[in-house]
Design a protein around this motif. Structure first.
Motif, PDB file in Angstrom:
ATOM      1  N   LEU A 350       0.688  -1.279  -0.010  1.00  0.00           N
ATOM      2  CA  LEU A 350       0.036   0.185  -0.050  1.00  0.00           C
ATOM      3  C   LEU A 350       0.710   1.267  -0.171  1.00  0.00           C
ATOM      4  N   LEU A 351       1.956   1.187   0.535  1.00  0.00           N
ATOM      5  CA  LEU A 351       2.956   2.410   1.015  1.00  0.00           C
ATOM      6  C   LEU A 351       3.212   3.311  -0.354  1.00  0.00           C
ATOM      7  N   ALA A 352       3.478   2.616  -1.578  1.00  0.00           N
ATOM      8  CA  ALA A 352       3.869   3.371  -2.887  1.00  0.00           C
ATOM      9  C   ALA A 352       2.689   4.074  -3.320  1.00  0.00           C
ATOM     10  N   ALA A 353       1.376   3.609  -3.154  1.00  0.00           N
ATOM     11  CA  ALA A 353       0.201   4.500  -3.561  1.00  0.00           C
ATOM     12  C   ALA A 353      -0.040   5.605  -2.449  1.00  0.00           C
ATOM     13  N   TYR A 354       0.090   5.114  -1.284  1.00  0.00           N
ATOM     14  CA  TYR A 354      -0.074   6.150  -0.261  1.00  0.00           C
ATOM     15  C   TYR A 354       1.014   7.306  -0.338  1.00  0.00           C
ATOM     16  N   VAL A 355       2.368   6.961  -0.729  1.00  0.00           N
ATOM     17  CA  VAL A 355       2.939   8.132  -0.825  1.00  0.00           C
ATOM     18  C   VAL A 355       2.692   9.072  -2.003  1.00  0.00           C
ATOM     19  N   GLU A 356       2.204   8.355  -3.157  1.00  0.00           N
ATOM     20  CA  GLU A 356       1.958   9.324  -4.199  1.00  0.00           C
ATOM     21  C   GLU A 356       0.750  10.144  -4.032  1.00  0.00           C
ATOM     22  N   ASP A 363       0.680  16.927   1.461  1.00  0.00           N
ATOM     23  CA  ASP A 363       0.913  16.681   2.882  1.00  0.00           C
ATOM     24  C   ASP A 363       2.324  16.113   2.811  1.00  0.00           C
ATOM     25  N   ILE A 364       3.251  16.932   2.805  1.00  0.00           N
ATOM     26  CA  ILE A 364       4.811  16.432   2.696  1.00  0.00           C
ATOM     27  C   ILE A 364       5.111  15.721   4.097  1.00  0.00           C
ATOM     28  N   GLN A 365       4.877  16.336   5.173  1.00  0.00           N
ATOM     29  CA  GLN A 365       5.114  15.489   6.473  1.00  0.00           C
ATOM     30  C   GLN A 365       4.675  13.896   6.405  1.00  0.00           C
ATOM     31  N   ALA A 366       3.618  13.831   5.956  1.00  0.00           N
ATOM     32  CA  ALA A 366       2.789  12.494   6.152  1.00  0.00           C
ATOM     33  C   ALA A 366       3.447  11.669   5.111  1.00  0.00           C
ATOM     34  N   ALA A 367       3.801  12.149   3.967  1.00  0.00           N
ATOM     35  CA  ALA A 367       4.469  11.344   2.864  1.00  0.00           C
ATOM     36  C   ALA A 367       5.887  11.108   3.319  1.00  0.00           C
ATOM     37  N   ARG A 368       6.736  11.940   4.051  1.00  0.00           N
ATOM     38  CA  ARG A 368       7.854  11.578   4.666  1.00  0.00           C
ATOM     39  C   ARG A 368       7.998  10.415   5.550  1.00  0.00           C
ATOM     40  N   ALA A 369       7.288  10.373   6.367  1.00  0.00           N
ATOM     41  CA  ALA A 369       6.847   9.258   7.358  1.00  0.00           C
ATOM     42  C   ALA A 369       6.535   7.980   6.617  1.00  0.00           C
ATOM     43  N   ALA A 370       5.612   8.163   5.677  1.00  0.00           N
ATOM     44  CA  ALA A 370       5.333   6.905   4.828  1.00  0.00           C
ATOM     45  C   ALA A 370       6.468   6.245   4.161  1.00  0.00           C
ATOM     46  N   ALA A 391      12.822   3.325  -3.042  1.00  0.00           N
ATOM     47  CA  ALA A 391      13.721   4.353  -3.377  1.00  0.00           C
ATOM     48  C   ALA A 391      12.953   5.106  -4.259  1.00  0.00           C
ATOM     49  N   ARG A 392      12.184   4.809  -5.392  1.00  0.00           N
ATOM     50  CA  ARG A 392      11.165   5.742  -6.144  1.00  0.00           C
ATOM     51  C   ARG A 392      10.393   6.748  -5.159  1.00  0.00           C
ATOM     52  N   ALA A 393       9.993   5.985  -4.037  1.00  0.00           N
ATOM     53  CA  ALA A 393       9.008   6.776  -3.333  1.00  0.00           C
ATOM     54  C   ALA A 393       9.925   7.777  -2.550  1.00  0.00           C
ATOM     55  N   GLN A 394      11.047   7.398  -2.028  1.00  0.00           N
ATOM     56  CA  GLN A 394      12.144   8.432  -1.459  1.00  0.00           C
ATOM     57  C   GLN A 394      12.342   9.557  -2.187  1.00  0.00           C
ATOM     58  N   GLY A 395      12.494   9.167  -3.432  1.00  0.00           N
ATOM     59  CA  GLY A 395      12.990  10.143  -4.515  1.00  0.00           C
ATOM     60  C   GLY A 395      11.909  11.359  -4.584  1.00  0.00           C
ATOM     61  N   GLY A 400       9.649  16.604  -3.346  1.00  0.00           N
ATOM     62  CA  GLY A 400       8.481  17.466  -2.543  1.00  0.00           C
ATOM     63  C   GLY A 400       8.923  18.476  -1.506  1.00  0.00           C
ATOM     64  N   GLU A 401      10.237  17.982  -0.873  1.00  0.00           N
ATOM     65  CA  GLU A 401      10.696  18.780   0.073  1.00  0.00           C
ATOM     66  C   GLU A 401      11.772  19.713  -0.681  1.00  0.00           C
TER      67      GLU A 401
END
Length: 545
Positions: A350-356, A363-370, A391-395, A400-401
Motif C-alpha cells: 500500500l505504501l507506494a500508492a499512499y506516498v503518491e 501533505d509532505i510531512q505524512a509522505a515523509r513518514a510513509a 527508492a522511487r517513493a523516497q525520491g 516534494g521537500e
C-alpha cells in the motif's frame, strides 16, 4: 459399457490424470452399484479437480462413511481433513470446523499414534498464521513435518514445510523461508506428491514470492505452474490462479495486451462455477490494467466486481480516484485502508500508492513518514523490486521537500534496479521524476531527454494517462486539430473518461439524458471509435482530456 468396464476405465483415467473422464466413468459405475471407499475417494478427488466442488464434498462425505463402516478410521479422518480443507477454501468455516472436530474425536477414540495426527495440525497452523502468531504457527508446522517424516508421508511433509516456510517470512527469516519453499517445490516438480497437494503448493509458493516482491522467483514458478496445468487440460482449480499470476507478471514486464487477455480468461474461468476464492484477484488485476491504460469506466466496474467477490479494491481504486482528479476521495480511501492494515507485507503493498496520493494532496510531512516506513520494510524483506519502489517513493518525497540533488541519487538507484528487473512502466515513471529533478536543478536539456524517454515507453504501452501527463510536463502537447469536437463535446468526453454514465453526465451538466446520448454519439462519429473505452484512449492519446 458395463459398470465393471466403466470402473476399470475410470481408475485408468484417474491414474493418467484425465480428470474429466475419470469423473464421468466412475460416476457411471457409481450409478449401477455403490462404489467401494477407495473408488469413492478417487471420484471425490476427480470432481474437485474439474471444479465440481459440491459434488466433491458430497462424494467425499460418502467415502468418509464407507471407510468408517469397514473399520478404516485413519482413512476416514484423512478424508475429513480434505473435506474441511476444501470447505475452508470456499469460505464455509462452520462446516469445515465441524469436519475437523469430527476427525479430532475419531482420533481421540482411536487411541493410537497415526500420521493423521499431523494432518490435523495443518489447519491449526494456518489459523495461527491468520491470527498473526507466526512463531506458534511455525512450531505447529514443524511438529506436523516431524510426524510426516516419521510415517514417510510425502503429502504431509510437503504441506507442513510449505506452512513452515510461509510462517518464517513474517518472522523476519525471509531467506530461510524462501529456501524452504524452494525445497518444497522440488518435491512437487519431481512428482512426489498428489495432484491436489501439488496445486496447493504451486499457488501458495507463487503467492508468497509476490508477497515479498520476489519477481524473478514468482516468474519462474508461474511458468512451472503453467506447464503443470497444461499437462492436465481438465483442471479447474489452480488454472484460474495460474492465469492471474501470469497476468500480473506480464503487466510488470510490459506485455499489457497479453496480460489483459490472461486476466479476461481468468475472470471467465473463476466465475464458473461461482464462489472460487481467486475470482476477486482476477477482477482486481483486470481493473489495474484498465486503469493504467486510461479506461477508467472499465476499471471502476472491475474494482466493484472484485469487491463483491471479497477482494479489497485498494490501493487501485484510490489511484483511480487520483487519476480522475478526485484527490480528497483518494486520500480518504488510502488513509482508511492504511489504518486498517498492520501486517508489514500487506502495508508494503500500500505504501507506494499512499506516498503518491499524499504527495498529490500536499501533505509532505505524512509522505515523509510513509516513505521512511517503506524504506525500512523494503530493507527488511530484501526484495529488489520492493527496494526499488521504495527508492522511487523516497525520491518523490525529496522532490516534494525541495531537495532535487538527494532525490536524483535515490531515483537513479531506483531506475537502475527497475531496468535490471525489466519492468518498463515502473522504470519510465521513475524517469519522469528524474526529469522533474533535473528541471529543479535548471538542467532543461536533461529534463527534456528524461521526459522524452519516459513518453516513448508510455506510448509503446498505451499508457494514455501517463502520456497526457508527460506531454503536459514537457510543454509539448499533442495537436488537438482534427478532432472536430465542440467545446461541449470535449466536456462530455472528459466526463466519459472519468467513468461517468450518460445519466450522471446529464445531471452534472444540467442537460437531458437524450442530449448527452446525442453528444456521445457525435463524439464516437467524429473520433472514428465505437466504444467509450476507445474514445477515452483517443482523448488521452491526443490530449483532449
Amino acid at each position: 459399457m458395463t459398470a465393471a468396464a466403466a470402473l476399470d476405465r475410470g481408475r485408468e483415467s484417474f491414474a493418467r490424470r484425465a480428470w474429466k473422464d475419470a469423473f464421468e466413468q466412475l460416476s457411471a459405475a457409481d450409478q449401477e452399484y455403490t462404489l467401494e471407499a477407495e473408488d469413492l475417494e478417487r471420484l471425490a478427488t476427480a470432481a474437485y479437480l474439474i471444479g465440481r466442488d459440491e459434488d466433491s464434498a458430497d462424494i467425499g462425505a460418502r467415502a468418509h462413511h464407507a471407510f468408517l463402516r469397514q473399520g478404516g478410521v485413519e482413512r476416514a479422518v484423512r478424508g475429513a481433513f480434505w473435506l474441511a480443507f476444501g470447505l475452508l477454501n470456499r469460505g464455509e468455516v462452520a462446516r469445515a470446523g465441524g469436519w475437523v472436530a469430527r476427525a479430532r474425536r475419531l482420533l481421540d477414540d482411536l487411541g493410537h499414534d497415526c500420521v493423521e495426527e499431523g494432518y490435523l495440525l495443518f489447519p491449526v497452523g494456518l489459523q495461527l498464521l491468520v491470527e498473526g502468531d507466526a512463531r506458534a504457527a511455525a512450531a505447529t508446522f514443524e511438529q506436523a513435518a516431524k510426524i510426516g517424516e516419521r510415517f514417510r508421508d510425502p503429502d504431509l511433509v510437503t504441506l507442513a514445510r510449505l506452512g513452515l516456510g510461509g510462517a518464517m517470512i513474517p518472522m523476519g527469516k525471509t531467506a530461510a523461508g524462501v529456501a524452504l519453499l524452494d525445497e518444497v517445490m522440488i518435491a512437487v516438480e519431481t512428482d512426489e506428491v498428489s495432484p491436489v497437494v501439488a496445486g496447493i503448493v504451486y499457488c501458495a509458493v507463487i503467492e508468497a514470492c509476490q508477497e515479498i516482491f520476489d519477481l524473478r522467483r514468482a516468474q519462474q514458478w508461474t511458468v512451472a505452474l503453467t506447464n503443470w496445468c497444461a499437462s492436465q487440460p481438465d483442471l479447474v482449480p489452480f488454472r484460474g490462479q495460474c492465469l492471474v499470476h501470469r497476468a500480473e507478471i506480464m503487466q510488470l514486464h510490459g506485455a499489457w495486451q497479453d496480460a489483459m487477455e490472461e486476466a479476461r480468461r481468468a475472470c471467465e474461468r473463476l466465475s464458473d462455477p461461482p464462489g472460487q476464492p481467486a475470482a476477486g484477484m482476477a477482477f482486481y488485476q483486470q481493473a489495474e490494467l484498465h486503469r493504467v491504460r486510461g479506461d477508467f469506466a472499465g476499471a471502476e466496474e472491475a474494482y466493484r466486481q472484485a469487491s463483491k467477490l471479497g477482494r479489497e479494491p485498494q490501493p487501485g481504486l484510490a489511484l483511480l480516484r487520483l487519476a480522475q482528479g478526485q484527490t480528497d476521495a483518494a486520500v480518504a480511501a488510502i488513509r482508511r485502508v492504511m489504518d486498517e492494515t498492520s501486517d508489514r507485507a500487506a502495508r508494503s503493498k500500500l505504501l507506494a500508492a499512499y506516498v503518491e496520493i499524499i504527495l498529490a494532496a500536499g501533505d509532505i510531512q505524512a509522505a515523509r513518514a510513509a516513505g521512511d516506513e517503506f524504506s525500512q520494510l523494503a530493507d527488511g524483506l530484501g526484495a529488489p523490486l520492493l527496494q526499488a519502489t521504495a527508492a522511487r517513493a523516497q525520491g518523490a518525497v525529496l522532490l516534494g521537500e525541495g531537495d532535487p540533488r538527494a532525490a536524483l541519487q535515490a531515483l537513479r538507484h531506483a531506475w537502475t534496479a527497475l531496468q535490471d528487473l525489466e519492468v518498463p512502466y515502473e522504470a519510465a515513471r521513475v524517469r519522469v521524476l528524474i526529469g522533474l529533478a533535473c528541471r529543479q536543478l535548471g538542467d532543461e536539456d536533461g529534463a527534456a531527454m528524461e521526459l522524452d524517454a519516459a513518453l516513448w515507453v508510455f506510448r509503446q504501452l498505451d499508457a494514455w494517462p501517463d502520456v497526457a501527463r508527460v506531454e503536459a510536463l514537457a510543454r509539448n502537447p499533442a495537436a488537438r486539430a482534427g478532432s472536430g469536437l465542440t467545446a461541449r463535446e470535449l466536456q462530455v468526453l472528459r466526463l466519459v473518461a472519468a467513468g461517468q454514465t450518460n445519466r450522471s453526465i446529464a445531471a452534472e451538466l444540467f442537460l437531458s439524458e437524450r442530449t448527452v446520448d446525442r453528444h456521445v454519439s457525435n463524439i464516437f462519429t467524429k473520433l472514428g471509435v465505437s466504444s467509450r473505452a476507445a474514445a477515452t484512449a483517443y482523448g488521452y492519446r491526443h490530449q483532449l482530456i
